[in-house]
Write a protein that holds these residues in place. Structure first.
Motif, PDB file in Angstrom:
ATOM      1  N   PHE A 193       0.826  -1.192   0.000  1.00 26.21           N
ATOM      2  CA  PHE A 193       0.000   0.000   0.000  1.00 26.21           C
ATOM      3  C   PHE A 193       0.868   1.253   0.000  1.00 26.21           C
ATOM      4  O   PHE A 193       0.641   2.188  -0.752  1.00 26.21           O
ATOM      5  N   PHE A 194       1.901   1.230   0.835  1.00 27.66           N
ATOM      6  CA  PHE A 194       2.767   2.399   0.933  1.00 27.66           C
ATOM      7  C   PHE A 194       3.441   2.684  -0.405  1.00 27.66           C
ATOM      8  O   PHE A 194       3.455   3.817  -0.882  1.00 27.66           O
ATOM      9  N   ASN A 195       3.980   1.607  -1.010  1.00 27.02           N
ATOM     10  CA  ASN A 195       4.668   1.786  -2.291  1.00 27.02           C
ATOM     11  C   ASN A 195       3.748   2.350  -3.350  1.00 27.02           C
ATOM     12  O   ASN A 195       4.118   3.246  -4.104  1.00 27.02           O
ATOM     13  N   MET A 196       2.512   1.802  -3.377  1.00 30.91           N
ATOM     14  CA  MET A 196       1.578   2.238  -4.414  1.00 30.91           C
ATOM     15  C   MET A 196       1.254   3.719  -4.267  1.00 30.91           C
ATOM     16  O   MET A 196       1.361   4.490  -5.215  1.00 30.91           O
ATOM     17  N   VAL A 197       0.867   4.076  -3.047  1.00 30.67           N
ATOM     18  CA  VAL A 197       0.466   5.463  -2.828  1.00 30.67           C
ATOM     19  C   VAL A 197       1.623   6.422  -3.076  1.00 30.67           C
ATOM     20  O   VAL A 197       1.479   7.437  -3.753  1.00 30.67           O
ATOM     21  N   SER A 198       2.805   6.059  -2.531  1.00 25.13           N
ATOM     22  CA  SER A 198       3.930   6.982  -2.674  1.00 25.13           C
ATOM     23  C   SER A 198       4.360   7.100  -4.132  1.00 25.13           C
ATOM     24  O   SER A 198       4.721   8.184  -4.590  1.00 25.13           O
ATOM     25  N   THR A 199       4.316   5.992  -4.882  1.00 21.14           N
ATOM     26  CA  THR A 199       4.695   6.068  -6.298  1.00 21.14           C
ATOM     27  C   THR A 199       3.744   6.969  -7.063  1.00 21.14           C
ATOM     28  O   THR A 199       4.177   7.854  -7.808  1.00 21.14           O
ATOM     29  N   LEU A 200       2.443   6.734  -6.868  1.00 20.38           N
ATOM     30  CA  LEU A 200       1.470   7.564  -7.571  1.00 20.38           C
ATOM     31  C   LEU A 200       1.659   9.030  -7.216  1.00 20.38           C
ATOM     32  O   LEU A 200       1.613   9.900  -8.071  1.00 20.38           O
ATOM     33  N   PHE A 201       1.860   9.276  -5.918  1.00 17.58           N
ATOM     34  CA  PHE A 201       2.022  10.647  -5.476  1.00 17.58           C
ATOM     35  C   PHE A 201       3.249  11.275  -6.135  1.00 17.58           C
ATOM     36  O   PHE A 201       3.190  12.389  -6.652  1.00 17.58           O
ATOM     37  N   LEU A 202       4.364  10.508  -6.134  1.00 12.55           N
ATOM     38  CA  LEU A 202       5.606  11.011  -6.713  1.00 12.55           C
ATOM     39  C   LEU A 202       5.433  11.302  -8.205  1.00 12.55           C
ATOM     40  O   LEU A 202       5.818  12.369  -8.692  1.00 12.55           O
ATOM     41  N   VAL A 203       4.855  10.335  -8.926  1.00 11.21           N
ATOM     42  CA  VAL A 203       4.673  10.509 -10.367  1.00 11.21           C
ATOM     43  C   VAL A 203       3.832  11.752 -10.657  1.00 11.21           C
ATOM     44  O   VAL A 203       4.186  12.585 -11.494  1.00 11.21           O
ATOM     45  N   THR A 204       2.710  11.869  -9.920  1.00 15.95           N
ATOM     46  CA  THR A 204       1.839  13.019 -10.161  1.00 15.95           C
ATOM     47  C   THR A 204       2.524  14.321  -9.805  1.00 15.95           C
ATOM     48  O   THR A 204       2.389  15.324 -10.506  1.00 15.95           O
ATOM     49  N   ALA A 205       3.291  14.293  -8.683  1.00 18.60           N
ATOM     50  CA  ALA A 205       3.963  15.514  -8.265  1.00 18.60           C
ATOM     51  C   ALA A 205       4.980  15.963  -9.314  1.00 18.60           C
ATOM     52  O   ALA A 205       5.031  17.139  -9.694  1.00 18.60           O
TER      53      ALA A 205
END
Lengths: 194, 193, 190
Positions: B8-20
């Motif tokens: 869960f952490f990896n998914m959320v952080s990756t999406l957040f990073l990509v979008t940012a």
């Protein structure tokens, strides 16, 4: 598959429009003239190459379950870059292509290649695949646009060769479907025998 | 190299990073292209105005609400050496075959039409689309509007009793086009009073 | 009434598939049987209307006030992707048979240019929220109509002898062309 085959498959053998039947919405909509088809093709090719490039670089950092949304964000970013650049430096073409520039993000070719190729192959192969597919797409669009322009407006790339009007139906909706139908049949035949 | 695990952490952080990263890159791109986009838009308008009025060194711009219609029309008074040499009016019609048509028409100081340019329309290609060339073709006097004075000429299609020949098979677009020209002229003369 | 004009023109005069060329992939892909075409039409109706409402709100309440309209493409497509995920989950529970029938085409609604296209169009045409809803309902009905008509025609096409080179998609495209020609006849009514 060596890189030359990788590149050239996008033109005839696996042409995204004529053989894979992907990206048909813009194919039918913007090919009212050769230059529109070419412009749209090149814009899509740019997005295809750039997104293939980035995705094959980051493929190992993206968890499997969020790969589609991540790919979509990456693709959408490049589409926005193309949109802004064209509005700034190529205004007339931007106006002609209109709605279909942001629609590059849902062009099945881009997401399709990202998922099928770039997420599984190295950087160089992915770039070349994107280039081949993008140019193959441009080839298809320019060809369709040229045929519709010649038959429908008696012109090619804006240059009118006889004063009279062409067969109107070819620059309208029905003409798009009909010419594409014949082109696909033709390309399939060439593919089989060639 | 193994792929990252779908925690869960990896998914959320990756999406957040990509979008940012994406949003930042786009924000930068937006700032960079803001000026060129504005310039391109202005250029287009100025090119159209230059085609319909004589040479000018200054433009006096204001907008007025016409008697009929959903939008205001925009006046561009062309000034050269402090004298009014012509007026370009950005006018429109709501009656186009496929929606609104925007036209810039230029009037000289005697209320005659100098020239016009269709700047936005969705009319059918090959039919209503021909507006730009049809009414400004001086080889066809029956549909040529340049030089005419809407005050003394009846600028409606001949089918409706007017003096202008409509585009073949595109009567609706032609009517709409002339409606826009009339709207510009009416607002022009109303303003002069 | 204005709204009736919006609906009639969306379904017939400016049919989203046959005149605006949006939604061609599912048009050619899901139209071999009338029942799947109808199911797809229903799914699109749901997603398109919801997506238009949400994206309209995002554009007017967030993107424009904060001057980040350039994030339109990204935000819109993410909204649509999430909505489609939602529809998949709901459909699996509510109607497993329809879920099976639509198969891989359900997630493909995300890349259905008709949905993103309509979401962008209502902004381009400066519509208010109610007009946007009417417009998207109208367009999805038009999409469903085009799909169902086309499926009916294709079911007939399967029963006829077609020259080998033209079999399948080429013949279907010619039929679509004639259907588009027929729909052009509606252009007089608004």
């Amino acid at each position: 598959m060596n890189q030359l085959q990788n590149f050239s498959k996008g033109f005839i053998k696996e042409n995204p429009v004529f053989i894979l039947l992907l990206g048909l919405c813009p194919t039918l909509a913007v090919t009212t003239s050769a230059i529109n088809g070419l412009g749209m093709g090149l814009a899509t090719a740019f997005v295809l190459v750039m997104s293939n490039l980035v995705i094959s670089l980051v493929k190992n950092f993206i968890p499997n379950k969020v790969r589609i949304p991540s790919f979509i964000v990456i693709i959408a970013s490049f589409v926005t870059i193309v949109d802004l650049s064209m509005a700034a430096y190529l205004q007339p073409l931007h106006e002609q292509l209109g709605l279909f520039i942001p629609l590059i993000v849902v062009n099945c070719i881009v997401l399709g290649r990202a998922e099928a190729f770039a997420s599984k192959n190295n950087l160089i192969s992915s770039i070349i695949d994107g280039l081949g597919m993008g140019l193959g797409f441009s080839f298809a669009l320019t060809l369709l646009g040229a045929i519709r322009e010649i038959l429908g407006s008696n012109a090619i790339f804006g240059y009118k060769f006889i004063e009279a009007d062409g067969m109107l139906v070819f620059v309208l909706a029905p003409g798009a479907f009909i010419v594409l139908g014949y082109l696909i049949a033709l390309m399939r035949k060439l593919n089989k025998s060639g | 190299m193994a792929k990252k695990e779908s925690t869960f952490f990896n998914m959320v952080s990756t999406l957040f990073l990509v979008t940012a990263i994406a949003s930042t890159a786009l924000g930068y791109m937006y700032e960079m292209t803001k000026k060129p986009i504005e310039i391109a838009k202005k250029q287009k308008l100025e090119n159209a105005i230059s085609e319909v009025v004589p040479e000018f060194d200054n433009l006096n711009t204001f907008s007025l609400m016409p008697k009929t219609g959903s939008d205001s029309v925009i006046f561009y008074e062309a000034i050269k050496e402090d004298k009014l040499v012509g007026t370009a009016i950005k006018t429109y019609t709501d009656n186009g075959f496929s929606g609104k048509i925007w036209i810039i028409v230029g009037f000289d100081t005697k209320d005659n039409i100098i020239n016009y340019k269709v700047i936005e329309h969705k009319e059918t290609p090959g039919l209503g689309d021909k507006m730009d060339a049809w009414f400004s073709n001086e080889n066809k006097q029956s549909s040529y509007i340049n030089g005419r004075n809407p005050g003394t000429s009846n600028l409606t299609v001949s089918k409706d009793g007017g003096e202008i020949d409509a585009i073949t098979a595109a009567t609706i677009s032609s009517r709409a086009f002339l409606d826009a020209i009339q709207r510009a002229y009416d607002t022009f003369t109303d303003n002069k009073k | 009434m204005e709204y009736i004009i919006i609906i009639i023109s969306a379904i017939f005069v400016n049919n989203i598939v046959l005149a605006q060329f949006l939604g061609i992939c599912p048009f050619l892909g899901v139209s071999n049987k009338i029942s799947t075409a109808a199911g797809m039409g229903g799914a699109v109706l749901f997603v398109m209307t919801l997506a238009t409402i949400v994206t309209w709100l995002i554009q007017t309440k967030i993107l424009i006030p904060l001057d980040i309209a350039y994030l339109q493409t990204i935000s819109y497509i993410l909204v649509i992707a999430s909505l489609v995920q939602m529809v998949e989950i709901i459909l699996k529970k509510v109607s497993p048979s329809l879920y099976q029938a639509l198969g891989v085409f359900l997630p493909l609604i995300t890349t259905n240019c008709a949905i993103l296209g309509v979401a962008i169009l209502v902004i381009q045409k400066d519509m208010n929220l109610l007009e946007s809803v009417v417009f998207s309902v109208g367009n999805s009905l038009g999409f469903a109509l085009a799909l169902i008509l086309f499926a009916g025609l294709r079911e007939q096409l399967d029963l006829v002898k077609v020259p080998k080179g033209m079999q399948g998609v080429p013949a279907a495209l010619l039929v679509a062309g004639i259907l588009a020609l027929a729909f052009m006849g509606f252009t007089g009514i608004v």
